[in-house]
Motif scaffolding. Structure first.
Motif, PDB file in Angstrom:
ATOM      1  N   UNK A  30      31.597  91.497  25.236  1.00 45.09           N
ATOM      2  CA  UNK A  30      32.785  90.661  25.410  1.00 45.09           C
ATOM      3  C   UNK A  30      32.895  90.138  26.844  1.00 45.09           C
ATOM      4  N   UNK A  31      32.599  91.012  27.788  1.00 44.10           N
ATOM      5  CA  UNK A  31      32.641  90.620  29.198  1.00 44.10           C
ATOM      6  C   UNK A  31      31.649  89.483  29.481  1.00 44.10           C
ATOM      7  N   UNK A  32      30.436  89.603  28.945  1.00 44.10           N
ATOM      8  CA  UNK A  32      29.420  88.566  29.142  1.00 44.10           C
ATOM      9  C   UNK A  32      29.821  87.259  28.460  1.00 44.10           C
ATOM     10  N   UNK A  33      30.439  87.360  27.298  1.00 43.34           N
ATOM     11  CA  UNK A  33      30.875  86.157  26.583  1.00 43.34           C
ATOM     12  C   UNK A  33      31.932  85.410  27.395  1.00 43.34           C
ATOM     13  N   UNK A  34      32.841  86.173  28.000  1.00 42.05           N
ATOM     14  CA  UNK A  34      33.898  85.546  28.786  1.00 42.05           C
ATOM     15  C   UNK A  34      33.337  84.868  30.025  1.00 42.05           C
ATOM     16  N   UNK A  35      32.533  85.594  30.807  1.00 45.73           N
ATOM     17  CA  UNK A  35      32.103  85.110  32.110  1.00 45.73           C
ATOM     18  C   UNK A  35      30.864  84.225  32.068  1.00 45.73           C
ATOM     19  N   UNK A  36      30.017  84.401  31.045  1.00 49.80           N
ATOM     20  CA  UNK A  36      28.772  83.631  31.008  1.00 49.80           C
ATOM     21  C   UNK A  36      28.747  82.551  29.925  1.00 49.80           C
ATOM     22  N   UNK A  37      29.749  82.575  29.048  1.00 48.38           N
ATOM     23  CA  UNK A  37      29.776  81.575  27.975  1.00 48.38           C
ATOM     24  C   UNK A  37      31.074  80.761  28.027  1.00 48.38           C
ATOM     25  N   UNK A  38      32.205  81.434  27.838  1.00 45.40           N
ATOM     26  CA  UNK A  38      33.475  80.719  27.701  1.00 45.40           C
ATOM     27  C   UNK A  38      33.860  79.980  28.983  1.00 45.40           C
ATOM     28  N   UNK A  39      33.878  80.682  30.117  1.00 41.18           N
ATOM     29  CA  UNK A  39      34.296  80.045  31.367  1.00 41.18           C
ATOM     30  C   UNK A  39      33.359  78.908  31.796  1.00 41.18           C
ATOM     31  N   UNK A  40      32.018  79.109  31.750  1.00 35.83           N
ATOM     32  CA  UNK A  40      31.139  77.981  32.103  1.00 35.83           C
ATOM     33  C   UNK A  40      31.303  76.782  31.167  1.00 35.83           C
ATOM     34  N   UNK A  41      31.458  77.041  29.865  1.00 35.19           N
ATOM     35  CA  UNK A  41      31.621  75.940  28.914  1.00 35.19           C
ATOM     36  C   UNK A  41      32.936  75.192  29.140  1.00 35.19           C
ATOM     37  N   UNK A  42      33.939  75.911  29.610  1.00 33.88           N
ATOM     38  CA  UNK A  42      35.263  75.312  29.810  1.00 33.88           C
ATOM     39  C   UNK A  42      35.435  74.714  31.201  1.00 33.88           C
ATOM     40  N   UNK A  43      34.403  74.784  32.044  1.00 37.91           N
ATOM     41  CA  UNK A  43      34.538  74.370  33.443  1.00 37.91           C
ATOM     42  C   UNK A  43      35.067  72.942  33.620  1.00 37.91           C
ATOM     43  N   UNK A  44      34.530  71.936  32.913  1.00 39.87           N
ATOM     44  CA  UNK A  44      35.083  70.574  33.096  1.00 39.87           C
ATOM     45  C   UNK A  44      36.569  70.505  32.787  1.00 39.87           C
TER      46      UNK A  44
END
Length: 221
Positions: A132-146
């Protein structure tokens, strides 16, 4: 009057105080708002760590703080402001109520940005064994950056507007200049000079974050 050094000294001091309030309170608001936004998403029903009752309570607290008008919030948190800064007046003191007011707003903006991440990307990360931690920091946040940067443009400019409003009760900055040196003294030149610089600062901040958003948006490539 436009060439009076004292006038421009007041203007430049106001610009510095406004920038200080915006930057300091934005940093604090985002330090609180990003984790808050993440929690609002991951704790919801069907989220990564589903605790809908906790999410409901957290969301209710956010909504209550957001519903309090800013000028009233300044008065309510005066004891906290004095406890932290030793005073309730001035541009440094105003960082406290600005941050308190902005943090729930930022939390909702972050929440909205994170919700734009497609569910398929998250499911793919789960299938690869990501925590879950990896999904948040390496998937969700980078994808939502724009989207987060677009939200930052909205948040930071809103904080700038609040800082100008706070000039009514001695916050300092361009807003205080416009009121104290312009409105109260019936000096239209001073009033409009400060208003113009507030608008310019607003446009500059918005343009910076919008350009950053376009730069990191993979869809624009």
């Amino acid at each position: 009057m436009l060439f009076d050094s004292e006038v421009w000294s007041i203007i430049f001091t106001g610009i510095w105080e406004s920038i200080y309030m915006v930057v300091a309170s934005s940093l604090i608001a985002y330090l609180i708002g990003i984790p808050l936004g993440i929690l609002l998403v991951v704790l919801e029903r069907g989220g990564l760590v589903a605790y809908p009752k906790v999410q409901f309570v957290l969301g209710s607290v956010v909504n209550i703080i957001r519903s309090v008008p800013f000028l009233i919030l300044i008065v309510i948190v005066t004891p906290i402001t004095r406890g932290i800064t030793g005073t309730s007046l001035g541009y440094k003191a105003m960082v406290v109520p600005l941050a308190i007011s902005a943090a729930p707003y930022v939390g909702r903006v972050v929440e909205s940005s994170l919700r734009e991440v497609t569910h398929g990307v998250i499911e793919a990360a789960k299938a690869m064994g990501a925590s879950n931690w990896q999904i948040i920091w390496k998937v969700i946040l980078p994808e939502a950056k724009p989207s987060l940067l677009v939200g930052a443009a909205l948040s930071v400019t809103t904080i700038l507007s609040y800082s100008a409003i706070a000039g009514i009760i001695g916050a300092g900055g361009l807003g205080a200049n416009a009121i104290n040196y312009g409105y109260y003294r019936n000096d239209k030149v001073m009033l409009w000079l400060n208003v113009i610089f507030i608008v310019l600062l607003f446009q500059i901040l918005q343009e910076i974050f919008m350009k950053l958003s376009k730069k990191v948006d993979k869809r624009m490539v």
